[in-house]
Design a protein around this motif. Structure first.
Motif, mmCIF file in Angstrom:
data_model
loop_
_atom_site.group_PDB
_atom_site.id
_atom_site.type_symbol
_atom_site.label_atom_id
_atom_site.label_comp_id
_atom_site.label_asym_id
_atom_site.label_seq_id
_atom_site.Cartn_x
_atom_site.Cartn_y
_atom_site.Cartn_z
ATOM 1 N N PHE A 358 1.036 -1.200 0.194
ATOM 2 C CA PHE A 358 -0.124 -0.172 0.047
ATOM 3 C C PHE A 358 0.885 1.427 -0.184
ATOM 4 O O PHE A 358 1.981 1.256 0.321
ATOM 5 C CB PHE A 358 -1.068 -0.144 1.094
ATOM 6 C CG PHE A 358 -0.410 -0.068 2.532
ATOM 7 C CD1 PHE A 358 -0.184 1.218 3.191
ATOM 8 C CD2 PHE A 358 0.031 -1.204 3.201
ATOM 9 C CE1 PHE A 358 0.218 1.347 4.377
ATOM 10 C CE2 PHE A 358 0.556 -1.272 4.493
ATOM 11 C CZ PHE A 358 0.667 0.169 5.267
ATOM 12 N N TRP A 359 0.308 2.214 -0.685
ATOM 13 C CA TRP A 359 0.978 3.647 -0.824
ATOM 14 C C TRP A 359 0.522 4.736 0.216
ATOM 15 O O TRP A 359 -0.585 4.871 0.213
ATOM 16 C CB TRP A 359 1.030 4.013 -2.240
ATOM 17 C CG TRP A 359 1.803 3.005 -3.165
ATOM 18 C CD1 TRP A 359 3.185 3.304 -3.426
ATOM 19 C CD2 TRP A 359 1.339 1.877 -3.568
ATOM 20 N NE1 TRP A 359 3.591 2.216 -4.356
ATOM 21 C CE2 TRP A 359 2.434 1.238 -4.476
ATOM 22 C CE3 TRP A 359 0.248 0.965 -3.547
ATOM 23 C CZ2 TRP A 359 2.351 0.116 -5.221
ATOM 24 C CZ3 TRP A 359 0.046 -0.077 -4.295
ATOM 25 C CH2 TRP A 359 1.180 -0.710 -5.316
ATOM 26 N N ARG A 360 1.483 5.210 0.673
ATOM 27 C CA ARG A 360 1.064 6.283 2.048
ATOM 28 C C ARG A 360 2.194 7.254 1.908
ATOM 29 O O ARG A 360 3.166 7.452 1.303
ATOM 30 C CB ARG A 360 1.206 5.604 3.360
ATOM 31 C CG ARG A 360 2.594 5.015 3.638
ATOM 32 C CD ARG A 360 2.561 4.266 4.989
ATOM 33 N NE ARG A 360 3.925 4.026 5.293
ATOM 34 C CZ ARG A 360 4.263 3.272 6.437
ATOM 35 N NH1 ARG A 360 2.894 2.615 7.180
ATOM 36 N NH2 ARG A 360 5.426 2.875 6.904
ATOM 37 N N ASN A 364 9.917 11.605 2.156
ATOM 38 C CA ASN A 364 10.126 12.210 0.851
ATOM 39 C C ASN A 364 9.117 12.152 -0.205
ATOM 40 O O ASN A 364 9.344 11.764 -1.405
ATOM 41 C CB ASN A 364 11.502 11.655 0.308
ATOM 42 C CG ASN A 364 12.693 11.621 1.247
ATOM 43 O OD1 ASN A 364 12.739 12.743 1.611
ATOM 44 N ND2 ASN A 364 13.426 10.407 1.558
ATOM 45 N N GLY A 365 7.876 12.126 0.219
ATOM 46 C CA GLY A 365 6.712 12.240 -0.465
ATOM 47 C C GLY A 365 6.030 10.859 -0.176
ATOM 48 O O GLY A 365 6.156 10.152 0.772
ATOM 49 N N MET A 366 5.491 10.130 -1.302
ATOM 50 C CA MET A 366 4.686 9.023 -1.303
ATOM 51 C C MET A 366 5.722 7.859 -1.149
ATOM 52 O O MET A 366 6.623 7.696 -1.767
ATOM 53 C CB MET A 366 4.120 8.886 -2.455
ATOM 54 C CG MET A 366 3.031 7.596 -2.661
ATOM 55 S SD MET A 366 1.795 7.536 -4.045
ATOM 56 C CE MET A 366 3.057 7.505 -5.350
ATOM 57 N N GLU A 367 5.290 6.769 -0.311
ATOM 58 C CA GLU A 367 6.168 5.684 -0.244
ATOM 59 C C GLU A 367 5.266 4.521 -0.021
ATOM 60 O O GLU A 367 4.177 4.380 0.237
ATOM 61 C CB GLU A 367 6.968 5.768 1.049
ATOM 62 C CG GLU A 367 6.118 5.471 2.354
ATOM 63 C CD GLU A 367 6.913 5.509 3.586
ATOM 64 O OE1 GLU A 367 8.244 5.819 3.513
ATOM 65 O OE2 GLU A 367 6.361 5.092 4.781
ATOM 66 N N ALA A 368 5.934 3.372 -0.520
ATOM 67 C CA ALA A 368 5.434 1.996 -0.567
ATOM 68 C C ALA A 368 5.582 1.161 0.625
ATOM 69 O O ALA A 368 6.569 1.451 1.253
ATOM 70 C CB ALA A 368 5.827 1.210 -1.698
ATOM 71 N N ALA A 369 4.704 0.619 1.142
ATOM 72 C CA ALA A 369 4.562 -0.076 2.603
ATOM 73 C C ALA A 369 4.141 -1.311 2.520
ATOM 74 O O ALA A 369 3.438 -1.878 1.587
ATOM 75 C CB ALA A 369 3.888 0.624 3.635
ATOM 76 N N GLY A 370 4.578 -2.258 3.408
ATOM 77 C CA GLY A 370 4.011 -3.737 3.348
ATOM 78 C C GLY A 370 5.377 -4.621 3.029
ATOM 79 O O GLY A 370 6.383 -4.389 2.727
ATOM 80 N N PRO A 371 5.075 -5.722 3.604
ATOM 81 C CA PRO A 371 6.346 -6.869 3.605
ATOM 82 C C PRO A 371 6.667 -7.066 1.966
ATOM 83 O O PRO A 371 7.753 -7.190 1.758
ATOM 84 C CB PRO A 371 5.561 -8.124 4.045
ATOM 85 C CG PRO A 371 4.416 -7.693 4.743
ATOM 86 C CD PRO A 371 4.012 -6.531 4.306
ATOM 87 N N LEU A 388 -0.630 -0.521 -12.559
ATOM 88 C CA LEU A 388 -1.808 -0.603 -11.888
ATOM 89 C C LEU A 388 -2.651 0.502 -11.892
ATOM 90 O O LEU A 388 -3.733 0.678 -11.551
ATOM 91 C CB LEU A 388 -1.960 -1.132 -10.413
ATOM 92 C CG LEU A 388 -1.238 -2.711 -10.524
ATOM 93 C CD1 LEU A 388 -1.175 -3.161 -9.216
ATOM 94 C CD2 LEU A 388 -2.129 -3.607 -11.317
ATOM 95 N N GLY A 389 -1.700 1.970 -12.243
ATOM 96 C CA GLY A 389 -2.423 3.151 -11.961
ATOM 97 C C GLY A 389 -2.825 3.559 -10.703
ATOM 98 O O GLY A 389 -3.953 4.166 -10.729
ATOM 99 N N LEU A 390 -2.196 3.151 -9.801
ATOM 100 C CA LEU A 390 -2.465 3.679 -8.307
ATOM 101 C C LEU A 390 -1.809 4.704 -7.858
ATOM 102 O O LEU A 390 -0.496 5.315 -8.508
ATOM 103 C CB LEU A 390 -2.283 2.437 -7.477
ATOM 104 C CG LEU A 390 -3.060 1.174 -7.779
ATOM 105 C CD1 LEU A 390 -2.760 0.024 -6.902
ATOM 106 C CD2 LEU A 390 -4.573 1.341 -7.821
ATOM 107 N N GLY A 391 -2.191 5.187 -6.661
ATOM 108 C CA GLY A 391 -1.168 6.289 -6.116
ATOM 109 C C GLY A 391 -1.389 6.361 -4.486
ATOM 110 O O GLY A 391 -2.004 5.306 -3.934
ATOM 111 N N LYS A 392 -1.169 7.402 -3.849
ATOM 112 C CA LYS A 392 -1.230 7.531 -2.274
ATOM 113 C C LYS A 392 -2.742 7.219 -1.783
ATOM 114 O O LYS A 392 -3.684 7.721 -2.458
ATOM 115 C CB LYS A 392 -0.858 8.948 -1.805
ATOM 116 C CG LYS A 392 -0.654 9.197 -0.407
ATOM 117 C CD LYS A 392 -0.022 10.271 -0.185
ATOM 118 C CE LYS A 392 -1.090 11.419 -0.473
ATOM 119 N NZ LYS A 392 -0.449 12.890 -0.383
#
Length: 591
Positions: A358-360, A364-371, A388-392
């Protein structure tokens, strides 16, 4: 005056004040207001308030009346006081003072109440279905069903179709389910079958020169029950046409279904554009061949982003043949709480879980999180997000392996995500055609090749298409899906004997087998059979959607329960010895 009624319980209004009337119906509710007895009298058409005060000559008889007694009353119509008018009832401006009463049918203590909205176990409702059907909601659903059937008939006649009835007792035929067999008394040891569908007969009608056929046909299949499927019998709009292509069938049936959903859909939006989706794409994008297009989520293959990655589970999976990693985008699902909940959902469905990213907001701006994000690194994670065309604030879930092992769960997870994130559009009927079905499938245990859909379908490419790998052969077969339910299935038929023999041979049937099982049709096709095709639409399932129900038994008058039992009539029942002797049968106990 008529012996039972001069009016129905929906007829009377202020214009009838002063008249003496006769009503018959059921006692919906009895109320005692300070010695004045009020009865809500109900029939199929509506409700009228009738009352008796101590001055009524039959007051003592009215006192004995209880809920669901069937009665006939005579009385005088009077206007209600302005403050007592019930605007919710068509008869709410008047009431009838009882002057005579006759009990037509007394009722014992009720196993379920008709008045009110109490919930009862389904077993109770089915055992006493005649009481359950008295309830207003059930009456409305059964009238809806009747109106839908009448509308379908009118629309088919308007398009030049004629309705014909085909036999109910026939020969066994492989239609994808078990037959209900009927032993023959006149031919001991031989059996008829109840038709799974009028398939062969409607094709024979085309050979007979009837250009457009339809029927509201009863069909019988010995199937395992589901919420959206009856385990014994169902009704379908069955239709067939000569000299048509697949597109002709679509152009004919779409306005019929579209019109019915517009007429009875309660103001819901009815899609005008019905996309055509290849079977392979439907399974890849939606995990099912009956996608709910109200949900905009479309799954994607992201295997390339995990090949040789730091996430060893997926990387090793992809080293095996015919494996892939599929992503389910989840716009708005970017929280660890939601991701953990969906991971638990996959585990409950029998999978080890679902990986997620998931992105949060980050430093430094948007980051990806999760294992997964930690294991595959920012470059691959960004490539996935971009594809996938996804964002924050968004998330993506991942399943891997052979698609046949995870597609079904992925499809259900897509539905859950769409519902929970409010992505699935309510108050809408979304249709699509699913086309290009494979003609054959392989049994995973035995390796045998069999028909996957309809054995009478024309293979795309004709007889030459049957020379290669059977699993690569596509048929002119199609389904129509609405809101995640298959409501129609059909095909352009295989009307050429030489193609039919070869198609059946790939599924293990010899020419002698085909002639023995389908002799009438094979013989007919040798005498100038026209190209033809058609489809069948499930009446029960259509009404279920229009009634906003998820259980098909809610729109069937007298359904079986989940164990294919009729609790009301006691079916199935044991035959008598005399019946068995007549049929030259005996029952063998199974341990």
């Amino acid at each position: 005056m008529h012996p039972f009624r001069s009016h129905t319980c929906a007829d009377l209004n202020k214009s009838n004040v002063g008249e003496t009337v006769r009503l018959s119906g059921w006692v919906h509710r009895v109320r005692d207001h300070g010695g004045v007895l009020f009865i809500d009298l109900r029939d199929h058409y509506g409700m009228t308030q009738v009352l008796a005060d101590p001055d009524s000559p039959v007051f003592s008889q009215v006192e004995k009346v209880r809920s669901e007694w069937c009665i006939r009353i005579d009385g005088a119509v009077k206007a209600r006081d302005e403050s007592l008018i019930n605007p919710r009832l068509p008869t709410g401006e008047i009431e009838v003072y009882i002057r005579d009463i006759e009990v037509l049918g007394a009722a014992q203590e009720l196993p379920l109440m008709v008045f009110g909205d109490q919930e009862y176990p389904e077993e109770t409702r089915l055992r006493y279905r005649y009481l359950d059907l008295r309830r207003e909601a059930m009456q409305q659903k059964m009238m809806l069903r009747s109106d839908v059937v009448a509308s379908i008939r009118r629309r088919m006649w308007d398009q030049g179709f004629r309705e014909f009835q085909t036999p109910i007792i026939t020969a066994s035929s492989p239609e994808g389910a078990r037959d209900f067999l009927v032993p023959s008394r006149l031919h001991p040891g031989k059996f008829y079958a109840l038709p799974q569908a009028p398939q062969q007969f409607k094709q024979l009608l085309m050979v007979s020169g009837f250009d457009k056929y339809f029927q509201i046909a009863p069909c019988f299949r010995d199937e395992d029950p589901r919420a959206d499927r009856s385990p014994t019998d169902f009704y379908q709009l069955d239709m067939e046409m000569s000299f048509v292509t697949q597109a002709d069938v679509f152009d004919t049936v779409q306005p019929v279904l579209e019109g019915v959903f517009e007429e009875f859909g309660g103001g819901h939006k009815v899609d005008k554009h019905w996309p055509q989706i290849r079977f392979a794409d439907a399974m890849k994008w939606y995990g099912t061949d009956k996608p709910d297009l109200r949900n905009p989520i479309k799954m994607q293959d992201v295997s390339d982003h995990f090949r040789g990655s730091g996430f060893a589970i997926f990387a090793k999976l992809l080293e095996q043949d015919r494996t892939e990693i599929r992503a389910i985008p989840a716009p708005g699902g970017g929280s660890r709480k939601f991701c953990d909940r969906m991971n638990s959902y996959a585990q409950k469905e029998g999978l080890p879980g679902m990986g997620y990213i998931f992105w949060r907001d980050g430093e430094n701006g948007m980051e990806a999180a999760g294992p997964l994000a930690k294991n595959i690194g920012p470059e691959r994670t960004e490539a996935i997000r971009s594809q996938l065309g996804l964002g924050k604030g968004d998330a993506a879930f991942f399943l891997g392996g052979k698609p046949s092992a995870f597609e079904a769960v992925a499809g259900r997870a897509r539905n859950v995500i769409g519902e929970e994130l409010n992505l699935t559009e309510q108050n809408r009927f979304a249709f699509c055609w699913v086309v290009d079905f494979p003609l054959y499938e392989k049994d995973d245990e035995t390796g045998a090749i069999d028909f996957s859909h309809n054995p009478f379908s024309m293979p795309q490419g004709g007889i030459e298409a049957l020379d290669g790998d059977p699993l690569e052969v596509l048929g002119y077969q199609y389904d129509c899906s609405c809101n995640g339910y298959e409501i129609l299935s059909g095909a352009i038929r295989n009307h050429r004997p030489e193609i039919m023999f070869k198609a059946f041979s790939l599924a293990g049937y010899s020419e002698d087998d085909v002639r023995a099982r389908f002799g009438g049709m094979v013989s007919a096709f040798q005498y100038g059979a026209p190209p033809h095709g058609g489809c069948a639409a499930g009446i029960d399932r259509i009404v279920m959607l229009l009634a906003d129900e998820s259980n098909i038994r809610e729109v069937i008058l007298f359904p079986m329960n989940q164990r294919a039992e009729d609790l009301m009539m006691g079916a199935p029942s044991e035959p008598t010895n005399e019946q068995l002797r007549d049929l030259s049968l005996r029952v063998i106990d199974q341990e």
